[in-house]
Design an enzyme around this catalytic site. Structure first.
Site, PDB file in Angstrom:
ATOM      1  N   GLU A   1       1.769  -0.654  -5.088  1.00 24.55           N
ATOM      2  CA  GLU A   1       0.819   0.400  -5.421  1.00 24.55           C
ATOM      3  C   GLU A   1       1.603   1.711  -5.354  1.00 24.55           C
ATOM      4  OE1 GLU A   1      -3.100   2.827  -3.952  1.00 24.55           O
ATOM      5  OE2 GLU A   1      -1.425   2.391  -2.651  1.00 24.55           O
TER       6      GLU A   1
ATOM      7  N   ASP B   1       0.836  -1.198   0.000  1.00 25.17           N
ATOM      8  CA  ASP B   1       0.000   0.000   0.000  1.00 25.17           C
ATOM      9  C   ASP B   1       0.876   1.256   0.000  1.00 25.17           C
ATOM     10  OD1 ASP B   1      -2.801   1.064   0.452  1.00 25.17           O
ATOM     11  OD2 ASP B   1      -1.777   1.977   2.165  1.00 25.17           O
TER      12      ASP B   1
HETATM   13  C1  NOJ Z   1      -4.390   2.974  -0.960  1.00 27.22           C
HETATM   14  C2  NOJ Z   1      -5.523   2.035  -0.699  1.00 27.22           C
HETATM   15  O1  NOJ Z   1      -5.820   1.318  -1.868  1.00 27.22           O
HETATM   16  C3  NOJ Z   1      -6.667   2.895  -0.227  1.00 27.22           C
HETATM   17  O2  NOJ Z   1      -7.880   2.191  -0.178  1.00 27.22           O
HETATM   18  C4  NOJ Z   1      -6.297   3.470   1.100  1.00 27.22           C
HETATM   19  O3  NOJ Z   1      -7.313   4.364   1.512  1.00 27.22           O
HETATM   20  C5  NOJ Z   1      -4.990   4.239   1.026  1.00 27.22           C
HETATM   21  N1  NOJ Z   1      -3.984   3.550   0.284  1.00 27.22           N
HETATM   22  C6  NOJ Z   1      -4.444   4.509   2.410  1.00 27.22           C
HETATM   23  O4  NOJ Z   1      -3.967   3.344   3.003  1.00 27.22           O
END
Ligand code: NOJ
Ligand code: CA
Length: 598
Positions: free
Chosen positions: A319, A246
């Protein structure tokens, strides 16, 4: 790979006319596809299709209105039969759920809403026995404000070891009443919250790039690094095959923590309210003070060593919403991460030029570090593709915006384009992700009443940004039942309301219907698994009209996608393997993709 964009080639070849059926190509289902084998040349993840499960919304076994682990386990055979190679489960750890699990209080415990550690272990075992690998989600940029570390930090003094695990700073102004800098939360408002000191008077501020309940960790603290190594090992020891990371570009902050030049904000993490596709993935800056700082790579080299110390080696997918594909490639150098979501593809409008450029640039940039692209059209943060493509193009905005979206919406057209996009994505070199419900053709639910909205973005933006609930509405499994089979009939209402029209796109209704999105995905995934030229490997563009994407894989496979407003003739081929819409008389209709053997 060659790249040629040129006018329409000479007319249809001799074999074409005779072999074009008047309707969809027959679907030949082969035995269930299990995970592609690993070989030293092409390990499994370079070709894998990974299915994203957002546990809250997938399947609710105990009928409390919220999806759970037992629900996922009960549907594993569905996923095996769909033909995916692995699943990625978004956070299931103990959490107060301020951001539905991305605010983790304890990485080594399962939240009771979802089940127990025993349930998690059983799920991993069951998935493996069905040939499905399992990825979890690790959240290293921040934890929950209910994490024991943060609780300890709150009661500890300025300058203490407990506070040093986070990013606490004194405020500006005569009495420290102003935040330390102008950084903004991705969910709206400032990124700093002031806490009371041990004596009850207003004290330091802590950084949270997301919700106030998600304090950012200090990755310059060795204790933080050790802790995450240990969390990785905890789950790898339980058989987990990898992690999605993440906010993978966010952990390291500029040491001076300078103000952000908001006239030149770059794109950073696309959750930000003012995201625009013209900017996202194209413009930006390489000196952003809290995204993509160079020190991030050292962390991933260390994580790679942890993953490689397991047998078989474990994998990572990042990500990382960085602005340039070359910066993304930096994360995928041979001693760093294995893959990263290709968000440029996701945000690309339904326009051949944008798509061609993204595909070419991605393959070139990642190829330079011997990585393959990981294509993605949807996830739990973005507007579902049926809705994106159902709006006038070029549009492509994947993020919700303040006050959007006044443009007209045509869900029939969006569905047609989403079908074609699926065949495009699954024919490209590399891996791909499928977000739960995408295979059913679910659209963004845009009319959730304000008082039922759950995403913190909605409240934190003062109700100006609708947030991400519209792509998180629970999955319809059956046409009837009080929650369309998401939970037991008569159970507690699902945590987000499902529109009545979800009955028509339920798994039960779509199963066996040759024209359904579900059967298109099933056919495509099974063909892909068994076709030697798909997945990892080279591609070559064919000559085509500028608004048509046509490329070959290996000696015998071609994908053609017509994004022009008129039907186009198909060049010679042997057979139609699969088509997203009927292909008549050797012509490919607008917004249609076709897989051919040549
Ligand atoms: C990316 C995640 O996919 C999202 O859902 C989340 O709110 C943020 N990162 C913060 O962790
Ligand atoms: Ca439940």
């Amino acid at each position: 790979m060659t790249s040629i964009a040129s006018p329409m080639p000479s007319p249809v070849g001799p074999s074409a006319a005779s072999s074009v059926p008047a309707s969809l190509a027959p679907v030949v289902l082969t035995p269930p596809a299990l995970t592609p084998p690993s070989s030293p040349d092409s390990p499994w993840w370079r070709s894998a299709v990974i299915y994203q499960i957002y546990p809250r919304s997938f399947a609710d076994a105990n009928g409390d209105g919220i999806g759970d682990i037992a629900g996922i386990t009960s549907r594993l055979e569905y996923l095996r039969d769909l033909g995916v190679d692995a699943i990625w489960i978004t956070p299931w750890y103990r959490s107060p759920m301020d951001d539905h699990g991305y605010d983790v209080a304890d990485f080594r415990a399962i939240d009771p809403l979802f089940g127990t550690l025993g349930d998690a272990e059983a799920l991993i075992a069951d998935a493996h026995s069905l040939g499905l690998r399992v990825l979890l989600d690790i959240v290293p940029n921040h934890v929950s404000d209910e994490h024991l570390w943060f609780r300890a930090a709150l009661t500890a003094a300025h300058g203490s070891a407990e506070r040093d695990r986070f990013i606490f700073r004194s405020g500006k102004g005569a009495t420290g009443e102003l935040p330390p800098n102008n950084w903004q939360s991705m969910f709206g408002g400032g990124a700093w919250t002031r806490v009371d000191g041990p004596d009850g008077t207003p004290g330091e501020w802590y950084l949270h790039l997301f919700a106030p309940g998600q304090p950012d960790l200090n990755w310059n603290n060795p204790e933080v690094r050790d802790e995450y190594d240990d969390i990785l090992r905890f789950w790898f020891d339980r058989g987990v095959d990898g992690f999605r990371i993440d906010v993978a570009h966010g952990m390291i902050k500029h040491p001076d923590m300078p103000d952000l030049d908001i006239t030149n904000i770059g794109t950073g993490n696309g959750v930000s309210a003012n995201m625009d596709p013209a900017v996202l993935g194209r413009a930006g800056r390489n000196d952003h003070p809290h995204w993509n700082q160079p020190g991030i790579h050292e962390i991933y080299r260390r994580w790679r060593a942890v993953a490689d110390s397991f047998e078989p080696p474990r994998i990572f997918v990042a990500e990382a919403w960085v602005d340039q594909l070359e910066w993304l490639a930096d994360y995928l150098r041979p001693d760093e991460l294995h893959s990263a979501f290709n968000f440029d593809f996701l945000v690309s409008p339904w326009r051949a030029g944008y798509l061609r450029e993204t595909i070419e640039n991605s393959i070139a940039a990642l190829g330079a570090v011997e990585a393959v692209p990981t294509w993605v059209l949807a996830n739990h943060d973005v507007i579902r593709q049926v809705t994106r493509y159902g709006r006038p193009q070029p549009h492509g905005r994947a993020r919700r915006h303040v006050g959007d979206d006044p443009t007209p919406l045509d869900l029939v057209l969006g569905t047609r384009r989403a079908r074609a996009a699926a065949l495009l994505m699954l024919a490209l070199p590399g891996g791909a992700y499928v977000y739960e419900g995408e295979e059913l053709g679910l659209w963004e639910v845009e009319d959730i009443p304000d008082d039922l909205r759950q995403d913190p973005t909605f409240a934190q933006s003062g109700g100006t940004n609708p947030g991400r609930d519209g792509c998180r509405v629970p999955i319809p499994w059956t046409a009837d039942g009080s929650s369309f089979g998401f939970g037991p009939d008569g159970g507690t209402r699902p945590w987000l309301p499902q529109p009545p029209t979800f009955a028509g796109v339920s798994v039960a209704v779509e199963t066996g219907d040759p024209e359904s999105m579900l059967e298109l995905y099933r056919s495509a995934l099974h063909l892909r698994t068994h076709h030697p030229d798909l997945g990892d490997g080279p591609m070559a563009w064919d000559e085509s009209h500028p608004d048509v994407l046509s490329f070959t894989r290996g000696d015998s496979f071609r994908c053609v996608v017509n994004i022009s407003p008129a039907a186009v003739p198909l060049a010679a081929y042997q057979d139609i393997l699969l088509a997203s819409a009927p292909a008549d008389d050797g012509l490919l209709a607008p917004d249609t993709a076709i897989w051919l053997s040549i």
